[in-house]
Design a protein around this motif. Structure first.
Motif, mmCIF file in Angstrom:
data_model
loop_
_atom_site.group_PDB
_atom_site.id
_atom_site.type_symbol
_atom_site.label_atom_id
_atom_site.label_comp_id
_atom_site.label_asym_id
_atom_site.label_seq_id
_atom_site.Cartn_x
_atom_site.Cartn_y
_atom_site.Cartn_z
ATOM 1 N N ARG A 148 0.847 -1.184 0.000
ATOM 2 C CA ARG A 148 0.000 0.000 0.000
ATOM 3 C C ARG A 148 0.886 1.239 0.000
ATOM 4 N NH1 ARG A 148 -3.850 2.253 4.922
ATOM 5 N NH2 ARG A 148 -4.765 3.996 3.779
ATOM 6 N N VAL A 159 -4.029 -2.816 4.690
ATOM 7 C CA VAL A 159 -4.971 -2.534 3.610
ATOM 8 C C VAL A 159 -6.040 -3.620 3.555
ATOM 9 C CG1 VAL A 159 -3.566 -3.740 1.897
ATOM 10 C CG2 VAL A 159 -5.153 -1.968 1.142
ATOM 11 N N LEU A 215 -4.878 -1.626 -2.814
ATOM 12 C CA LEU A 215 -3.687 -2.474 -2.763
ATOM 13 C C LEU A 215 -3.018 -2.499 -4.132
ATOM 14 C CD1 LEU A 215 -1.951 -4.573 -1.144
ATOM 15 C CD2 LEU A 215 -3.432 -6.334 -2.115
ATOM 16 N N ASP A 220 -7.362 7.423 -0.885
ATOM 17 C CA ASP A 220 -7.045 6.135 -0.269
ATOM 18 C C ASP A 220 -7.698 6.074 1.109
ATOM 19 O OD1 ASP A 220 -5.906 3.982 1.092
ATOM 20 O OD2 ASP A 220 -4.001 4.167 0.046
#
Length: 389
Positions: free
Chosen positions: A263, A386, A280, A275
């Motif tokens: 990430r 993530v 990912l 984000d």
């Protein structure tokens, strides 16, 4: 006309004085300086000159003067941004290519939503901050400016706490897990969970460098709910099925590319995507063009984004090593060095990708994993950074 010339002068001098004694107490600087030995940096801040010379044992400087044949010229023209920078105020920034090989930094002021063909897109609002020009004779990479102590806090901001990347060994020699070679096992876990997968038609790094040795069409993939907001034209990429995504991973491994999972919040920003923890990145890196390799080898070690998979060790059998240096040529990360005619693993740089073992003609290099359960640990570690669903 410069409104606060005396203040800029005073701050400029103080900045150079503050970093004069860094070499005696800064371990990061000592590692970073190994790569350039001596670096001459000319500053031009709002029309005021000054320069620094960076060496292992000291940083010398002169105010109000120019140095002959500087390695880097750093120019700041905006008075307000110069004042912020010299006061040590840290702000978010982005970067890009400038005119005739120069490199530019832009302060990020915020974001705006703009209308595009298929809806709306999030776009960064920026202001020019700094221009870097490099001495062509030295062939320095732009990331080298991250090694200057004055940029240390900017580097820390660029690499957020949630950023994390790991290169996964490609080698059959360390075994399989659940009847799958290790990269396939790890990637398949996330592909199966992914709510959305965006696949690029080409690798941007290999395309930009016109790579001759590796397949340009094996591009990166991004997955997770945040990727639903990526606007991408058909000539650049598309939404992929899980079957297509897994096939790409297999093809990448067969081609000897190094799988990277992680990430990087700035990567989402690059696509105009916020984000929220659901983005990912899956990249397939070659030893010649990979930007991630260039970050590892050219930027400050303070950029601690990429990691070796825990439990992986790389060793060289000196009796078998013939000193051919093939391992040095294929290492993306300068993880190998020659000492007394023999290859030796540089433990500070090696990320355990296994390319050196594959290329060694005399089987002098081995890569091992201490416990196959490390695969599950890796998956849990990535999932702590993530979520792809």
């Amino acid at each position: 006309m410069l409104q606060n010339k005396e203040e800029i002068k005073s701050l400029f001098k103080k900045m150079m004085m503050d970093f004069e004694h860094i070499p005696q107490k800064d371990n990061i600087y000592q590692v970073d300086v190994k790569d350039f030995g001596v670096l001459k940096v000319q500053w031009k801040i709002c029309g005021i000159d000054g320069y620094q010379i960076f060496k292992k044992d000291k940083i010398s400087w002169k105010f109000g003067e120019e140095i002959e044949e500087p390695d880097i010229i750093l120019t700041i023209r905006n008075e307000d941004l110069a004042r912020e920078f010299l006061k040590g105020e840290v702000f978010k920034f982005t970067f890009g290519a400038g005119h005739k090989g120069s490199f530019k930094l832009y302060k990020t002021l915020g974001w705006k939503i703009v209308d595009i063909e298929k809806g709306k897109k999030r776009t960064r609002i920026t202001k020019p901050f700094l221009t870097a020009q490099f001495n062509k004779k030295k062939k320095l990479h732009p990331f080298i400016i991250s090694k200057l102590p004055v940029f240390r806090n900017y580097v820390k901001m660029l690499m957020g706490e949630e950023d994390y990347g790991v290169f996964i060994p490609i080698n059959q020699s360390i075994g399989t897990y659940e009847k799958q070679i290790i990269p396939i096992k790890v990637f398949k876990h996330f592909i199966d969970k992914a709510s959305n997968i965006v696949m690029l038609n080409e690798c941007p790094c290999r395309r930009m460098n016109d790579c001759k040795d590796y397949d340009k069409s094996i591009g990166c993939m991004y997955m997770g709910n945040d990727t639903l907001d990526i606007f991408i034209t058909e000539d650049k990429g598309r939404v992929a099925t899980k079957e297509e995504a897994l096939e790409r991973v297999k093809l990448a491994v067969e081609n000897g590319l190094i799988p990277l999972l992680g990430r990087a919040m700035d990567e989402a920003d690059g696509y105009g995507v916020e984000d929220t923890g659901h983005f990912l990145s899956m990249c397939f890196c070659c030893p010649c063009c990979c930007i991630d390799g260039k970050i590892v080898t050219n930027a400050s070690i303070a950029i601690n984004l990429f990691h070796r998979m825990e439990g992986v060790t790389v060793k060289v059998d000196e009796e078998l090593c013939i000193g051919c240096e093939e391992c040095l040529k294929v290492c993306v990360f300068r993880g190998m060095e020659m000492i007394n005619g023999k290859a030796k693993v540089n433990q500070e740089r090696c990320l355990g990708c296994g390319r050196c073992e594959d290329i060694c003609p005399n089987k002098a290099i081995s890569i091992q994993i201490d416990d196959i359960s490390r695969i599950d640990e890796l998956i849990k570690k990535l999932e702590s950074h993530v979520e792809v669903s």
